[in-house]
Design a protein around this motif. Structure first.
Motif, PDB file in Angstrom:
ATOM      1  N   SER A 334      -1.008 -11.675  -1.755  1.00  0.00           N
ATOM      2  CA  SER A 334      -0.164 -10.375  -1.503  1.00  0.00           C
ATOM      3  C   SER A 334      -0.948  -9.108  -1.501  1.00  0.00           C
ATOM      4  CB  SER A 334       1.274 -10.428  -2.199  1.00  0.00           C
ATOM      5  OG  SER A 334       2.152 -11.505  -1.783  1.00  0.00           O
ATOM      6  N   TYR A 335      -0.975  -8.161  -0.590  1.00  0.00           N
ATOM      7  CA  TYR A 335      -1.632  -7.219  -0.965  1.00  0.00           C
ATOM      8  C   TYR A 335      -1.197  -5.714  -0.039  1.00  0.00           C
ATOM      9  CZ  TYR A 335      -3.698  -8.570   3.637  1.00  0.00           C
ATOM     10  OH  TYR A 335      -3.651  -8.961   5.042  1.00  0.00           O
ATOM     11  N   SER A 336      -1.714  -4.480  -0.306  1.00  0.00           N
ATOM     12  CA  SER A 336      -1.240  -3.319   0.193  1.00  0.00           C
ATOM     13  C   SER A 336      -2.820  -2.496   0.033  1.00  0.00           C
ATOM     14  CB  SER A 336      -0.292  -2.847  -0.278  1.00  0.00           C
ATOM     15  OG  SER A 336       0.197  -1.548   0.402  1.00  0.00           O
ATOM     16  N   ASN A 337      -2.985  -1.796   1.196  1.00  0.00           N
ATOM     17  CA  ASN A 337      -4.180  -0.999   1.189  1.00  0.00           C
ATOM     18  C   ASN A 337      -3.972   0.630   1.258  1.00  0.00           C
ATOM     19  OD1 ASN A 337      -6.955  -0.412   0.946  1.00  0.00           O
ATOM     20  ND2 ASN A 337      -7.412  -0.996   3.017  1.00  0.00           N
ATOM     21  N   ALA A 338      -4.580   1.475   0.316  1.00  0.00           N
ATOM     22  CA  ALA A 338      -4.673   2.951   0.488  1.00  0.00           C
ATOM     23  C   ALA A 338      -6.053   3.259   0.772  1.00  0.00           C
ATOM     24  CB  ALA A 338      -4.283   3.249  -0.978  1.00  0.00           C
ATOM     25  N   SER A 369       3.359   9.478   1.194  1.00  0.00           N
ATOM     26  CA  SER A 369       2.785   8.416   1.818  1.00  0.00           C
ATOM     27  C   SER A 369       3.433   7.402   1.727  1.00  0.00           C
ATOM     28  CB  SER A 369       1.156   8.322   1.422  1.00  0.00           C
ATOM     29  OG  SER A 369       0.503   9.598   1.762  1.00  0.00           O
ATOM     30  N   GLN A 370       3.517   6.437   2.741  1.00  0.00           N
ATOM     31  CA  GLN A 370       4.078   5.154   2.890  1.00  0.00           C
ATOM     32  C   GLN A 370       3.039   3.977   3.069  1.00  0.00           C
ATOM     33  OE1 GLN A 370       7.694   4.639   2.418  1.00  0.00           O
ATOM     34  NE2 GLN A 370       7.334   6.859   1.919  1.00  0.00           N
ATOM     35  N   TYR A 371       3.455   2.816   2.513  1.00  0.00           N
ATOM     36  CA  TYR A 371       2.266   1.947   2.169  1.00  0.00           C
ATOM     37  C   TYR A 371       3.023   0.612   2.945  1.00  0.00           C
ATOM     38  CZ  TYR A 371      -0.260   5.289  -0.078  1.00  0.00           C
ATOM     39  OH  TYR A 371      -1.096   6.598  -0.668  1.00  0.00           O
ATOM     40  N   GLU A 372       2.035  -0.365   3.282  1.00  0.00           N
ATOM     41  CA  GLU A 372       2.707  -1.388   3.845  1.00  0.00           C
ATOM     42  C   GLU A 372       2.241  -2.752   2.897  1.00  0.00           C
ATOM     43  OE1 GLU A 372       0.990  -1.930   7.872  1.00  0.00           O
ATOM     44  OE2 GLU A 372       2.067  -0.172   8.610  1.00  0.00           O
ATOM     45  N   ASN A 373       3.114  -3.774   3.068  1.00  0.00           N
ATOM     46  CA  ASN A 373       2.922  -5.010   2.363  1.00  0.00           C
ATOM     47  C   ASN A 373       2.408  -6.174   3.479  1.00  0.00           C
ATOM     48  OD1 ASN A 373       3.279  -5.013  -0.283  1.00  0.00           O
ATOM     49  ND2 ASN A 373       5.560  -5.164   0.183  1.00  0.00           N
ATOM     50  N   ALA A 374       1.341  -6.972   2.943  1.00  0.00           N
ATOM     51  CA  ALA A 374       0.864  -8.051   3.980  1.00  0.00           C
ATOM     52  C   ALA A 374       0.589  -9.430   2.861  1.00  0.00           C
ATOM     53  CB  ALA A 374      -0.398  -7.740   4.626  1.00  0.00           C
ATOM     54  N   GLN A 375       0.642 -10.437   3.316  1.00  0.00           N
ATOM     55  CA  GLN A 375       0.159 -11.491   2.614  1.00  0.00           C
ATOM     56  C   GLN A 375      -0.595 -12.643   3.625  1.00  0.00           C
ATOM     57  OE1 GLN A 375       3.693 -13.089   0.900  1.00  0.00           O
ATOM     58  NE2 GLN A 375       4.018 -14.338   2.263  1.00  0.00           N
TER      59      GLN A 375
END
Length: 454
Positions: A334-338, A369-375
């Motif tokens: 699972s990850y999120s990128n800035a 700022s808003q960030y997204e999740n993905a996996q």
């Protein structure tokens, strides 16, 4: 035979009181040699002092004394410019101790007038102003002769010889001698400045080394042992202290019964050197604190951004950061990128590469700022590489950059032919360093982290 009364006998002869003793050429030559030897000894002593003294003030105390002796003057005064441009009496020598106090007071008064007059007159005229003021306060019976103290063609002060003898003249020989003393003074001042710079550099080097050592200790000393996976990593700072960051953080979800997962993170502070290193250190501590709350990757980045925003805004710096969590039980990443370089995912089954990326702004750019999740579901043999732009931006002497295309090609070859993550890290670093050449210094920090699923 008797002598004439008009002719005096030898007993009656007496020397005339007006006869000047005869000085032979040999005596004149010996006197000149003694004078030359005296001057040579004085200048040799000054040279010895220049080599031996570690304290500039101790050496400067000798200058007026030497200038007085080699020029046969009544006294000498050394004036130096201060960092603010003002000129002041640094040292004074006067043969007659009874007059010294009055001479010093007159010279100090003369130099203090420069401070007042220089507010309306350019500094270039300060020498002429100083001459005028010295004549004014010392009186017309004192003759004044000076020469500049020059350090790298810049006037740093003046060395004056003073005499009450009306017959005293500023001969060519005296000019040369006092110029020699002034030159020694210039060398001493320059040596002191070089010594100060060297001490400052040594202190800075020591502080940088301490900072580098702290940073090395904060980065992982070794990769963790994760069931079903192997890791390798390397960070090569451009300077002793860098702004790249990577970490392996053991974590649990909000449910304490969940199996242990691992936070795999990589980041890059914009800039390099000590400022970037300080921000990197601060970010590491804050991120580890956020991870303890057990939130998802996007919430971790969101909270980290809010906490660091004020400090980053004040420092005019930003951070790119990729945060991921690997669950060894189900092989889910699972990850999120800035806004960091998206890690590359090598699919063992298809021998293809894809990027791991989500939308998200730099840390420190916007507090909201808003960030997204993905996996993704990783499979045995899959390889994920985390990297910073120091590798893709590495430049050869020609100016060409290694770029992302070359990096992907090198990574593909490494995945095909290297047997473990450490070999992949070594192969990629070798490729980049070969590209920039042996005599080219990397201008940015380089960091690689490789995760391989067994």
């Amino acid at each position: 035979m008797s002598q004439s009364p008009s002719q005096p006998t030898d007993n009656n002869i007496s020397p005339s009181p007006d006869v000047t003793p005869v000085v032979t050429p040999k005596e004149v030559e010996d006197r000149l040699k003694r004078e030359q030897n005296k001057i040579q000894d004085l200048l040799s002593s000054l040279g010895f002092a220049l080599r031996s003294f570690n304290n500039l003030n101790q050496f400067l105390e000798l200058i007026p004394l030497m200038a007085t002796k080699v020029t046969d003057a009544d006294g000498s005064a050394l004036f130096l410019y201060k960092p603010n441009g003002q000129i002041s009496l640094e040292q004074l020598h006067w043969k007659d101790s009874r007059q010294r106090k009055n001479i010093r007071k007159a010279l100090e008064t003369a130099s203090s007038q420069i401070t007042l007059l220089s507010k309306t007159s350019p500094l270039a005229n300060a020498t002429g102003i100083l001459d005028d003021q010295m004549h004014r306060y010392l009186g017309s019976d004192v003759q004044i002769f000076g020469t500049a103290i020059l350090v790298k063609h810049t006037e740093r002060g003046w060395l004056y010889v003073l005499s009450r003898d009306p017959e005293y003249s500023w001969t060519e020989t005296r000019q040369k001698l006092v110029r020699l003393v002034a030159d020694q003074t210039s060398v001493a001042i320059k040596n002191e400045e070089l010594a100060v710079e060297l001490r400052k550099k040594e202190r800075l080097d020591q502080e940088l080394e301490i900072g580098a050592e702290i940073q090395r200790r904060l980065l992982p000393r070794q990769c963790p042992l994760i069931p079903g996976a192997t890791l390798a990593a390397r960070c090569k700072p451009a300077n002793r202290v860098g702004g790249d960051y990577y970490d392996f953080i053991p974590t649990h979800g909000k449910n304490s019964q969940e199996s242990q997962r691992w936070g795999l993170v990589i980041g890059d502070v914009m800039g390099k050197g000590v400022p970037a290193g300080l921000i990197m250190t601060m970010m590491r501590g804050m991120l580890r604190g956020e991870v303890l709350h057990g939130n998802s990757p996007c919430i971790i980045l969101q909270n980290l951004n809010r906490v660091m925003y004020a400090d980053l805004e004040n420092s005019h710096r930003f951070v790119t950061l990729f945060y991921s969590e690997y669950n060894p039980t189900n092989r889910v990443l699972s990850y999120s990128n800035a806004a960091h370089n998206p890690p590359l995912w090598w699919h063992a089954a298809t021998k293809s590469i894809s990027r791991l990326d989500t939308l998200g702004m730099l840390i420190g750019l916007d507090a909201n700022s808003q960030y997204e999740n993905a996996q993704v579901q990783l499979q045995p043999g899959d390889i994920v590489i985390y990297y910073t732009d120091g590798l893709t931006d590495a430049a050869a002497a020609s100016g060409d950059r290694f770029d992302e295309e070359n990096f992907i090609a090198a990574f593909t070859a490494a995945c095909r032919y290297c047997s473990n993550p450490q070999e992949i890290v070594d192969y990629l670093f070798d490729k980049v360093l070969q590209f920039i050449g042996p005599h080219q210094q990397n201008t940015d920090d380089m960091t690689l982290v490789v995760l391989k699923i067994q």
